[in-house]
Write a protein that holds these residues in place. Structure first.
Motif, PDB file in Angstrom:
ATOM      1  N   THR A 247      64.227 -15.007  65.974  1.00 25.12           N
ATOM      2  CA  THR A 247      64.421 -16.239  67.017  1.00 25.12           C
ATOM      3  C   THR A 247      65.760 -16.183  67.398  1.00 25.12           C
ATOM      4  OG1 THR A 247      62.814 -17.526  65.389  1.00 25.12           O
ATOM      5  CG2 THR A 247      64.566 -18.654  66.867  1.00 25.12           C
ATOM      6  N   HIS A 248      66.722 -15.837  66.593  1.00 17.83           N
ATOM      7  CA  HIS A 248      68.091 -15.648  67.016  1.00 17.83           C
ATOM      8  C   HIS A 248      68.428 -14.534  68.151  1.00 17.83           C
ATOM      9  CE1 HIS A 248      69.033 -18.601  64.164  1.00 17.83           C
ATOM     10  NE2 HIS A 248      69.040 -17.831  62.994  1.00 17.83           N
TER      11      HIS A 248
ATOM     12  N   LEU B 196      77.385 -18.088  69.061  1.00 15.02           N
ATOM     13  CA  LEU B 196      76.342 -18.711  69.217  1.00 15.02           C
ATOM     14  C   LEU B 196      75.842 -19.342  67.706  1.00 15.02           C
ATOM     15  CD1 LEU B 196      73.954 -16.790  71.181  1.00 15.02           C
ATOM     16  CD2 LEU B 196      75.229 -18.474  71.977  1.00 15.02           C
ATOM     17  N   ALA B 197      75.768 -20.843  67.697  1.00 11.98           N
ATOM     18  CA  ALA B 197      75.474 -21.291  66.245  1.00 11.98           C
ATOM     19  C   ALA B 197      73.948 -21.796  66.073  1.00 11.98           C
ATOM     20  CB  ALA B 197      76.053 -22.723  66.245  1.00 11.98           C
ATOM     21  N   SER B 198      73.442 -21.733  64.715  1.00  8.72           N
ATOM     22  CA  SER B 198      72.199 -22.216  64.590  1.00  8.72           C
ATOM     23  C   SER B 198      72.149 -23.406  63.729  1.00  8.72           C
ATOM     24  CB  SER B 198      71.458 -21.008  63.593  1.00  8.72           C
ATOM     25  OG  SER B 198      72.161 -20.920  62.423  1.00  8.72           O
ATOM     26  N   ASN B 199      73.100 -24.138  63.684  1.00 12.74           N
ATOM     27  CA  ASN B 199      72.924 -25.486  63.080  1.00 12.74           C
ATOM     28  C   ASN B 199      72.710 -25.404  61.643  1.00 12.74           C
ATOM     29  OD1 ASN B 199      74.050 -26.657  65.529  1.00 12.74           O
ATOM     30  ND2 ASN B 199      72.007 -26.527  66.345  1.00 12.74           N
ATOM     31  N   THR B 200      72.707 -24.483  60.985  1.00 10.44           N
ATOM     32  CA  THR B 200      72.556 -24.529  59.485  1.00 10.44           C
ATOM     33  C   THR B 200      73.663 -25.246  58.742  1.00 10.44           C
ATOM     34  OG1 THR B 200      73.484 -22.363  59.032  1.00 10.44           O
ATOM     35  CG2 THR B 200      71.162 -22.220  59.497  1.00 10.44           C
TER      36      THR B 200
ATOM     37  N   GLU C 247      62.984 -24.712  60.339  1.00 10.95           N
ATOM     38  CA  GLU C 247      63.792 -25.455  61.285  1.00 10.95           C
ATOM     39  C   GLU C 247      64.293 -26.582  60.685  1.00 10.95           C
ATOM     40  OE1 GLU C 247      59.746 -26.562  60.915  1.00 10.95           O
ATOM     41  OE2 GLU C 247      60.449 -24.446  61.416  1.00 10.95           O
ATOM     42  N   ARG C 248      64.219 -26.926  59.560  1.00 14.85           N
ATOM     43  CA  ARG C 248      64.868 -28.378  59.119  1.00 14.85           C
ATOM     44  C   ARG C 248      65.920 -27.975  58.237  1.00 14.85           C
ATOM     45  NH1 ARG C 248      59.969 -30.849  56.155  1.00 14.85           N
ATOM     46  NH2 ARG C 248      59.484 -28.702  56.206  1.00 14.85           N
ATOM     47  N   GLY C 249      66.343 -26.745  57.937  1.00 19.01           N
ATOM     48  CA  GLY C 249      67.228 -26.036  56.916  1.00 19.01           C
ATOM     49  C   GLY C 249      66.739 -26.168  55.441  1.00 19.01           C
ATOM     50  N   LEU C 250      65.431 -26.227  55.191  1.00 22.79           N
ATOM     51  CA  LEU C 250      64.780 -26.181  53.995  1.00 22.79           C
ATOM     52  C   LEU C 250      64.480 -24.682  53.534  1.00 22.79           C
ATOM     53  CD1 LEU C 250      62.612 -29.287  54.128  1.00 22.79           C
ATOM     54  CD2 LEU C 250      64.884 -29.108  53.191  1.00 22.79           C
ATOM     55  N   LEU C 251      64.432 -24.354  52.229  1.00 24.61           N
ATOM     56  CA  LEU C 251      64.258 -22.967  51.903  1.00 24.61           C
ATOM     57  C   LEU C 251      62.794 -22.829  52.010  1.00 24.61           C
ATOM     58  CD1 LEU C 251      65.594 -20.435  50.739  1.00 24.61           C
ATOM     59  CD2 LEU C 251      65.391 -21.418  48.664  1.00 24.61           C
TER      60      LEU C 251
END
Length: 163
Positions: free
Chosen positions: A62-63, A7-11, A39-43
């Protein structure tokens, strides 16, 4: 041989490095190193060890939940930090998340992570077997602990056995 699901998380790092965020293999769920991105990939929490640790653990939650399990199913975490002297901040977040069912865990200092502002990265292994990681089983394990001192091996006067 059991089924393996990835399963990917799209990071942004998954396609570059070639890994899966989560791998389900039989009764095991393995979560790759997870950091404090939103959720937007921001730190999240630049310079804030507690905030980054908590966010990474919430991302793991979440995962794990997307895979149909709960935090009580997590049996091991591996925490990598760039500054082990800030252990108390990491420990506070970890204990808050896992108070009812603490997993086996390791805390290791590393020189750096993939982004210079990242302070912590966490891996988690979960097991979906018999107990399903219920809060009840976690509570029972916690209630067996006594005192704050680590266990000490007994000093037996018997002779060691030959093998």
């Amino acid at each position: 041989m059991g089924q393996i699901e990835r399963l990917a998380s799209n990071t942004p790092w998954e396609p570059v490095f070639g890994y899966s965020r989560v791998v389900k293999a039989g009764e095991w769920l393995l979560v790759s190193g997870t950091t404090s991105t939103d959720e937007r990939g921001l730190l999240v929490g630049v310079g804030q060890m507690y905030v980054q640790t908590r966010q990474a653990l919430l991302n793991i939650k979440t995962h794990v939940e997307r895979a149909g399990l709960g935090m009580g199913n997590i049996v091991r975490t591996r925490v990598f930090t760039t500054d082990i002297s800030r252990f108390q901040e990491i420990a506070r977040a970890h204990k808050e998340i896992f108070a009812d069912a603490p997993p086996a865990s390791s805390l290791l200092e590393v020189r750096r992570l993939i982004h210079p502002d990242m302070l912590v990265e966490i891996e988690a292994d979960a097991w979906s077997g018999a107990a399903q990681g219920s809060a009840e089983s976690g509570t029972k394990a916690s209630s067996r602990r006594t005192g704050s001192k680590p266990p000490v091996a007994s000093k037996s006067k018997s002779k060691p056995r030959s093998r």
